[in-house]
Design a protein around this motif. Sequence first.
Motif, mmCIF file in Angstrom:
data_model
loop_
_atom_site.group_PDB
_atom_site.id
_atom_site.type_symbol
_atom_site.label_atom_id
_atom_site.label_comp_id
_atom_site.label_asym_id
_atom_site.label_seq_id
_atom_site.Cartn_x
_atom_site.Cartn_y
_atom_site.Cartn_z
ATOM 1 N N GLU A 40 22.637 -24.726 1.658
ATOM 2 C CA GLU A 40 22.976 -25.770 2.633
ATOM 3 C C GLU A 40 24.358 -25.519 3.237
ATOM 4 O O GLU A 40 24.562 -25.641 4.435
ATOM 5 C CB GLU A 40 22.960 -27.149 1.967
ATOM 6 C CG GLU A 40 21.580 -27.738 1.798
ATOM 7 C CD GLU A 40 20.915 -28.093 3.106
ATOM 8 O OE1 GLU A 40 21.498 -28.850 3.890
ATOM 9 O OE2 GLU A 40 19.809 -27.583 3.357
ATOM 10 N N ALA A 41 25.312 -25.176 2.378
ATOM 11 C CA ALA A 41 26.692 -24.943 2.835
ATOM 12 C C ALA A 41 26.762 -23.728 3.762
ATOM 13 O O ALA A 41 27.420 -23.771 4.818
ATOM 14 C CB ALA A 41 27.613 -24.752 1.638
ATOM 15 N N ILE A 101 33.404 -23.858 -0.064
ATOM 16 C CA ILE A 101 32.739 -23.021 0.948
ATOM 17 C C ILE A 101 33.050 -23.515 2.362
ATOM 18 O O ILE A 101 33.387 -22.733 3.241
ATOM 19 C CB ILE A 101 31.200 -22.992 0.722
ATOM 20 C CG1 ILE A 101 30.879 -22.450 -0.670
ATOM 21 C CG2 ILE A 101 30.505 -22.131 1.783
ATOM 22 C CD1 ILE A 101 29.414 -22.556 -1.075
ATOM 23 N N VAL A 102 32.961 -24.847 2.565
ATOM 24 C CA VAL A 102 33.130 -25.354 3.945
ATOM 25 C C VAL A 102 34.550 -25.810 4.261
ATOM 26 O O VAL A 102 34.899 -26.059 5.414
ATOM 27 C CB VAL A 102 32.113 -26.493 4.258
ATOM 28 C CG1 VAL A 102 30.689 -26.012 4.133
ATOM 29 C CG2 VAL A 102 32.339 -27.719 3.378
ATOM 30 N N LEU A 103 35.374 -25.975 3.234
ATOM 31 C CA LEU A 103 36.807 -26.323 3.294
ATOM 32 C C LEU A 103 37.121 -27.762 3.751
ATOM 33 O O LEU A 103 37.989 -28.405 3.198
ATOM 34 C CB LEU A 103 37.596 -25.337 4.164
ATOM 35 C CG LEU A 103 37.509 -23.852 3.763
ATOM 36 C CD1 LEU A 103 38.458 -23.032 4.621
ATOM 37 C CD2 LEU A 103 37.787 -23.591 2.302
ATOM 38 N N ASP A 104 36.410 -28.257 4.760
ATOM 39 C CA ASP A 104 36.732 -29.588 5.289
ATOM 40 C C ASP A 104 36.013 -30.682 4.480
ATOM 41 O O ASP A 104 34.827 -30.534 4.138
ATOM 42 C CB ASP A 104 36.278 -29.639 6.754
ATOM 43 C CG ASP A 104 36.466 -31.007 7.369
ATOM 44 O OD1 ASP A 104 37.626 -31.368 7.608
ATOM 45 O OD2 ASP A 104 35.467 -31.717 7.578
ATOM 46 N N GLN A 123 25.481 -34.687 0.767
ATOM 47 C CA GLN A 123 24.409 -35.671 0.949
ATOM 48 C C GLN A 123 23.087 -34.987 1.294
ATOM 49 O O GLN A 123 22.043 -35.327 0.743
ATOM 50 C CB GLN A 123 24.797 -36.666 2.049
ATOM 51 C CG GLN A 123 25.910 -37.592 1.607
ATOM 52 C CD GLN A 123 26.217 -38.668 2.643
ATOM 53 O OE1 GLN A 123 25.344 -39.096 3.370
ATOM 54 N NE2 GLN A 123 27.460 -39.089 2.693
ATOM 55 N N ASN A 124 23.164 -33.987 2.179
ATOM 56 C CA ASN A 124 21.938 -33.256 2.540
ATOM 57 C C ASN A 124 21.343 -32.521 1.343
ATOM 58 O O ASN A 124 20.131 -32.401 1.223
ATOM 59 C CB ASN A 124 22.217 -32.260 3.673
ATOM 60 C CG ASN A 124 22.468 -32.974 4.984
ATOM 61 O OD1 ASN A 124 22.083 -34.132 5.143
ATOM 62 N ND2 ASN A 124 23.133 -32.311 5.906
ATOM 63 N N THR A 125 22.228 -32.018 0.479
ATOM 64 C CA THR A 125 21.758 -31.322 -0.727
ATOM 65 C C THR A 125 20.958 -32.287 -1.603
ATOM 66 O O THR A 125 19.845 -31.963 -2.037
ATOM 67 C CB THR A 125 22.961 -30.766 -1.522
ATOM 68 O OG1 THR A 125 23.680 -29.876 -0.680
ATOM 69 C CG2 THR A 125 22.508 -30.028 -2.772
ATOM 70 N N ARG A 169 21.703 -23.753 -6.125
ATOM 71 C CA ARG A 169 21.188 -22.821 -5.118
ATOM 72 C C ARG A 169 20.964 -23.565 -3.795
ATOM 73 O O ARG A 169 21.306 -23.072 -2.729
ATOM 74 C CB ARG A 169 19.874 -22.195 -5.617
ATOM 75 C CG ARG A 169 19.412 -21.020 -4.788
ATOM 76 C CD ARG A 169 18.504 -20.078 -5.555
ATOM 77 N NE ARG A 169 17.307 -20.733 -6.052
ATOM 78 C CZ ARG A 169 16.890 -20.677 -7.303
ATOM 79 N NH1 ARG A 169 17.577 -20.002 -8.195
ATOM 80 N NH2 ARG A 169 15.788 -21.278 -7.670
ATOM 81 N N ILE A 170 20.416 -24.767 -3.897
ATOM 82 C CA ILE A 170 20.195 -25.576 -2.679
ATOM 83 C C ILE A 170 21.546 -25.879 -2.014
ATOM 84 O O ILE A 170 21.696 -25.729 -0.801
ATOM 85 C CB ILE A 170 19.441 -26.890 -3.020
ATOM 86 C CG1 ILE A 170 18.025 -26.569 -3.490
ATOM 87 C CG2 ILE A 170 19.389 -27.820 -1.801
ATOM 88 C CD1 ILE A 170 17.228 -27.779 -3.982
#
Lengths: 180, 175
Positions: free
Chosen positions: A81-82, A39-42, A51-53, A76-77
């Motif tokens: 988050e992403a 999703i975020v690619l980088d 980590q936040n997840t 889902r989280i």
Amino acid sequence: MVAEEILVRQLKQKDSQAKAFEVLVDAYKVRLYWHIRKIVLDHNDADDVLQNTFIKVYKNIHNFKEDSKLFSWIYRIATNEALTFLKSKSKLLGVTSEELQSLLLENLESDVYFEGDEIQLKLQNAIAILPEKQRLVFNMKYFDELKYNEISEILGTSVGGLKASYHQAVKKVEHFLKNN
Amino acid sequence: MKILPKNSGFKVPNNYFEKLPERVNDKINQNTFIPKNQGFTVPNDYFKSVYENVVTKISAAEEVKIVKLNLSKRKYYLAIAVVAVLLFFASIISNLTTSTTLSFQDIANSEIENYFNKTDFNFSTYDLAQMLPIEDMEIEVTDIIDTKINEEQIINYLESSTGIDIQELYKEDYE
């Protein structure tokens, strides 16, 4: 791996929480990382979101009502988050979500953690032009090989709707790869 | 024809139709030329450090929550208390030193004019006459009209416009 219900119970009890959390991170880190990375690619962004997840899972495990699978709840989280991360990033850079996708693709070409060839880069371009929902479904079905009912639990969309989204996404990606 | 059975005798495997869409999808995936490998990589031993990194972040957040947040809350309450005491004394001192209190006169005339100019009150001429009795107004008739009008001219005008004999009214009042 410990049965899911036992793991959840251990996560909710203070004395067993630390050990259970280590088991949980070990069990899900690789799958969640790749889900987020698509999703975020980088890589660095994916690391932050991962980590936040896990931090969110740790802090909110008491709110997990066990009416869905732990796996679906964590996925889902991670997805939320992403997506939230991407929204904040586009806000920060003052660009639209489409412009952000182009920027992410540009960065990907010089990313040391991307070893894709021309076809794989073209594939990322094809995925980037999909609408958000189709992009998520395509990644989860085609690459993660999740079942429709699992994706349905994660995204809260009907199985019928997911099938339609997936077929449209496959058509669009194939069309892009053929014509570019 | 009637003796022919309706059941053809064909059977399908258990859950054949439920699993059909999944099999069609698998077929689609097999036939597509979309690559399965996306080309993403991760740093060496990245996954080994994930747990430690997450735990470090959680511990740091909890430390901040317990120590620093409480300190800042205390400071916050202390600051509010100091400001409240200062304001209290300032109000007492200002009441003692200044005898003037705000009144209607303190409002600038320009502000009042501005208020009346900008506000549509929808007053009728009758309402205005009630609110602004002519005797309170420091104006003379000559402020409005240049020519001086004497009493006789006024009586003549009233008699001709209303048809009432003013002299008769005077008589009635004194009778």
